[in-house]
Design a protein around this motif. Structure first.
Motif, PDB file in Angstrom:
ATOM      1  N   VAL A 140       0.825  -1.202   0.000  1.00  0.00           N
ATOM      2  CA  VAL A 140       0.000   0.000   0.000  1.00  0.00           C
ATOM      3  C   VAL A 140       0.865   1.260   0.000  1.00  0.00           C
ATOM      4  O   VAL A 140       0.457   2.314  -0.524  1.00  0.00           O
ATOM      5  N   LEU A 141       2.076   1.180   0.530  1.00  0.00           N
ATOM      6  CA  LEU A 141       2.978   2.326   0.507  1.00  0.00           C
ATOM      7  C   LEU A 141       3.493   2.628  -0.892  1.00  0.00           C
ATOM      8  O   LEU A 141       3.818   3.779  -1.207  1.00  0.00           O
ATOM      9  N   GLN A 142       3.558   1.599  -1.736  1.00  0.00           N
ATOM     10  CA  GLN A 142       4.112   1.773  -3.079  1.00  0.00           C
ATOM     11  C   GLN A 142       3.035   1.814  -4.160  1.00  0.00           C
ATOM     12  O   GLN A 142       3.351   1.976  -5.337  1.00  0.00           O
ATOM     13  N   GLN A 143       1.789   1.650  -3.765  1.00  0.00           N
ATOM     14  CA  GLN A 143       0.708   1.611  -4.738  1.00  0.00           C
ATOM     15  C   GLN A 143       0.552   2.903  -5.531  1.00  0.00           C
ATOM     16  O   GLN A 143       0.318   2.856  -6.747  1.00  0.00           O
ATOM     17  N   PRO A 144       0.693   4.087  -4.915  1.00  0.00           N
ATOM     18  CA  PRO A 144       0.562   5.319  -5.706  1.00  0.00           C
ATOM     19  C   PRO A 144       1.607   5.454  -6.806  1.00  0.00           C
ATOM     20  O   PRO A 144       1.353   6.103  -7.834  1.00  0.00           O
ATOM     21  N   ALA A 145       2.768   4.840  -6.635  1.00  0.00           N
ATOM     22  CA  ALA A 145       3.842   4.999  -7.613  1.00  0.00           C
ATOM     23  C   ALA A 145       3.635   4.156  -8.856  1.00  0.00           C
ATOM     24  O   ALA A 145       4.052   4.549  -9.957  1.00  0.00           O
ATOM     25  N   VAL A 146       2.991   2.993  -8.717  1.00  0.00           N
ATOM     26  CA  VAL A 146       2.858   2.075  -9.858  1.00  0.00           C
ATOM     27  C   VAL A 146       1.414   1.906 -10.311  1.00  0.00           C
ATOM     28  O   VAL A 146       1.166   1.319 -11.371  1.00  0.00           O
ATOM     29  N   GLY A 147       0.460   2.374  -9.533  1.00  0.00           N
ATOM     30  CA  GLY A 147      -0.940   2.248  -9.914  1.00  0.00           C
ATOM     31  C   GLY A 147      -1.595   1.024  -9.318  1.00  0.00           C
ATOM     32  O   GLY A 147      -0.927   0.054  -8.925  1.00  0.00           O
ATOM     33  N   VAL A 148      -2.913   1.064  -9.289  1.00  0.00           N
ATOM     34  CA  VAL A 148      -3.685  -0.018  -8.666  1.00  0.00           C
ATOM     35  C   VAL A 148      -3.648  -1.291  -9.500  1.00  0.00           C
ATOM     36  O   VAL A 148      -3.565  -2.394  -8.961  1.00  0.00           O
ATOM     37  N   ASP A 149      -3.679  -1.172 -10.822  1.00  0.00           N
ATOM     38  CA  ASP A 149      -3.736  -2.366 -11.677  1.00  0.00           C
ATOM     39  C   ASP A 149      -2.531  -3.273 -11.452  1.00  0.00           C
ATOM     40  O   ASP A 149      -2.668  -4.502 -11.440  1.00  0.00           O
ATOM     41  N   ALA A 150      -1.369  -2.691 -11.288  1.00  0.00           N
ATOM     42  CA  ALA A 150      -0.153  -3.494 -11.154  1.00  0.00           C
ATOM     43  C   ALA A 150       0.073  -3.977  -9.732  1.00  0.00           C
ATOM     44  O   ALA A 150       0.740  -4.994  -9.533  1.00  0.00           O
ATOM     45  N   SER A 151      -0.475  -3.289  -8.738  1.00  0.00           N
ATOM     46  CA  SER A 151      -0.122  -3.578  -7.352  1.00  0.00           C
ATOM     47  C   SER A 151      -1.284  -4.026  -6.472  1.00  0.00           C
ATOM     48  O   SER A 151      -1.064  -4.357  -5.307  1.00  0.00           O
ATOM     49  N   GLU A 152      -2.482  -4.061  -6.997  1.00  0.00           N
ATOM     50  CA  GLU A 152      -3.619  -4.436  -6.156  1.00  0.00           C
ATOM     51  C   GLU A 152      -3.554  -5.917  -5.800  1.00  0.00           C
ATOM     52  O   GLU A 152      -3.453  -6.788  -6.665  1.00  0.00           O
ATOM     53  N   VAL A 153      -3.575  -6.217  -4.495  1.00  0.00           N
ATOM     54  CA  VAL A 153      -3.659  -7.582  -3.993  1.00  0.00           C
ATOM     55  C   VAL A 153      -4.897  -7.674  -3.115  1.00  0.00           C
ATOM     56  O   VAL A 153      -5.606  -6.688  -2.911  1.00  0.00           O
ATOM     57  N   LEU A 154      -5.172  -8.852  -2.599  1.00  0.00           N
ATOM     58  CA  LEU A 154      -6.410  -9.041  -1.852  1.00  0.00           C
ATOM     59  C   LEU A 154      -6.476  -8.152  -0.616  1.00  0.00           C
ATOM     60  O   LEU A 154      -7.541  -7.612  -0.282  1.00  0.00           O
ATOM     61  N   ASP A 155      -5.357  -7.983   0.087  1.00  0.00           N
ATOM     62  CA  ASP A 155      -5.367  -7.155   1.291  1.00  0.00           C
ATOM     63  C   ASP A 155      -5.648  -5.693   0.960  1.00  0.00           C
ATOM     64  O   ASP A 155      -6.427  -5.026   1.651  1.00  0.00           O
ATOM     65  N   THR A 156      -5.011  -5.171  -0.091  1.00  0.00           N
ATOM     66  CA  THR A 156      -5.269  -3.785  -0.476  1.00  0.00           C
ATOM     67  C   THR A 156      -6.653  -3.648  -1.103  1.00  0.00           C
ATOM     68  O   THR A 156      -7.274  -2.584  -1.010  1.00  0.00           O
ATOM     69  N   TYR A 157      -7.137  -4.725  -1.728  1.00  0.00           N
ATOM     70  CA  TYR A 157      -8.504  -4.696  -2.275  1.00  0.00           C
ATOM     71  C   TYR A 157      -9.516  -4.534  -1.149  1.00  0.00           C
ATOM     72  O   TYR A 157     -10.472  -3.747  -1.252  1.00  0.00           O
ATOM     73  N   VAL A 158      -9.320  -5.280  -0.056  1.00  0.00           N
ATOM     74  CA  VAL A 158     -10.205  -5.154   1.100  1.00  0.00           C
ATOM     75  C   VAL A 158     -10.126  -3.740   1.671  1.00  0.00           C
ATOM     76  O   VAL A 158     -11.147  -3.137   2.033  1.00  0.00           O
ATOM     77  N   TYR A 159      -8.926  -3.206   1.763  1.00  0.00           N
ATOM     78  CA  TYR A 159      -8.743  -1.864   2.322  1.00  0.00           C
ATOM     79  C   TYR A 159      -9.355  -0.787   1.428  1.00  0.00           C
ATOM     80  O   TYR A 159     -10.096   0.086   1.902  1.00  0.00           O
ATOM     81  N   ASN A 160      -9.074  -0.855   0.141  1.00  0.00           N
ATOM     82  CA  ASN A 160      -9.560   0.178  -0.780  1.00  0.00           C
ATOM     83  C   ASN A 160     -11.075   0.158  -0.927  1.00  0.00           C
ATOM     84  O   ASN A 160     -11.706   1.212  -1.047  1.00  0.00           O
ATOM     85  N   ASN A 161     -11.655  -1.042  -0.922  1.00  0.00           N
ATOM     86  CA  ASN A 161     -13.106  -1.138  -1.117  1.00  0.00           C
ATOM     87  C   ASN A 161     -13.879  -1.045   0.190  1.00  0.00           C
ATOM     88  O   ASN A 161     -15.053  -0.651   0.175  1.00  0.00           O
ATOM     89  N   GLY A 162     -13.245  -1.425   1.295  1.00  0.00           N
ATOM     90  CA  GLY A 162     -13.945  -1.368   2.575  1.00  0.00           C
ATOM     91  C   GLY A 162     -13.733  -0.066   3.305  1.00  0.00           C
ATOM     92  O   GLY A 162     -14.682   0.702   3.515  1.00  0.00           O
TER      93      GLY A 162
END
Length: 302
Positions: A238-260
């Motif tokens: 999640v710390l590096q997600q803004p640098a590479v974008g959601v498509d390349a870095s989204e995993v289940l844990d960040t999916y739960v965080y971003n959607n919840g």
């Protein structure tokens, strides 16, 4: 000795363990009750009890082929596979290398340097990699000074999987080496002496003595790793997600965080998290049963 007699005998130890048990119950087991929102149309301002039931509606996203969920699942599985194939064997190789060093002092120095990154938080680790491999980092400054152009690593989506794998390898491989060094110290040295008398080479000693001596620990750690197969480091990613974008870095844990947490779709996020936990439990049980069939003890005995 009866159960009550054992309690009376060990009552001091039991009292000393109560704070830890209370902490475990409060922050690990009681929150499990919150998984009920996976079956509800949960609204924070209404509360868990008064939120209407939705049945299995929140689980439909898992089987309906939602592109965002499938992308997060695919990224999670790829990172997990890389960590099992690359990160998991690294401590074994490091332990074997350190065990072969003749100087005890040199071994201690190298071991201390290797496990030092384990004590750094992911915020510091990511910041270090940014300073070294970022677009304005040390590497690109060196390349610019020598008229060699620049390379994009930290902000390159195509290099993200290799980047996170390298970060985990640098941070945790040295720490896990301690476990394998301890296991190596328990192998009877007379086995190596007897094999050397019989003319066994170092490779044959490694294959027939060292690795069998480490088999129990390897199986145990591999089973525990499978239990976290769908958990690949929330803070790190999640710390590096803004640098590479959601498509390349989204995993289940960040999916739960971003959607919840961020989007407010609490029910779906809870459903995904619940399924992730159940899959991890099934993987541990299956791998443990497979370990029993191969003669290893695993996490627990039959």
């Amino acid at each position: 000795m009866s159960w009550w007699d054992r309690v009376r005998r060990d009552h001091i130890l039991l009292l000393a363990a109560l704070p830890g048990v209370a902490l475990l119950l409060t922050f690990h087991y009681l929150p499990w009750l919150g998984n009920v929102i996976a079956f509800k149309d949960y609204q924070p301002y209404v509360g868990i009890v008064d939120s209407p039931w939705s049945g299995l509606a929140n689980f439909r996203i898992i089987v309906s082929g939602d592109p965002a969920f499938l992308n997060a699942l695919a990224n999670t599985l790829i990172i997990t596979l890389l960590q099992v194939l690359v990160v998991f064997p690294a401590p074994i190789a490091l332990a074997l290398l350190l065990d072969s060093l003749m100087s005890q002092r040199l071994r201690r120095v190298v071991q201390s340097v290797l496990y030092l990154p384990h004590f750094l938080s992911w915020v510091i680790v990511v910041a270090i990699f940014m300073q070294l491999l970022g677009d304005g980092g040390l590497l690109n400054r060196f390349l610019l000074d020598h008229d060699l152009g620049t390379v994009s690593i930290v902000s390159n989506p195509e290099a993200f999987f290799a980047l996170v794998t390298g970060q985990v390898l640098w941070k945790d491989a040295g720490w896990a080496t301690i476990l394998f060094l301890a296991a190596l110290s328990r192998i009877d040295g007379t086995l190596y002496e007897a094999s050397a008398v019989d003319g066994a080479s170092r490779w044959r000693q490694l294959w027939h003595i060292t690795l069998p001596g480490l088999r129990g620990l390897i199986v145990l750690l591999l089973i525990l790793r499978l239990g976290d197969a769908l958990t690949v480091g929330f803070e790190q990613i999640v710390l590096q997600q803004p640098a590479v974008g959601v498509d390349a870095s989204e995993v289940l844990d960040t999916y739960v965080y971003n959607n919840g947490i961020l989007a407010g779709d609490w029910g779906v996020s809870a459903a995904v998290g619940l399924v992730k936990g159940l899959v991890g439990l099934l993987l541990v049980l299956g791998a443990n049963r497979l370990a029993h069939r191969f003669g290893a003890q695993g996490v627990y005995r039959r």
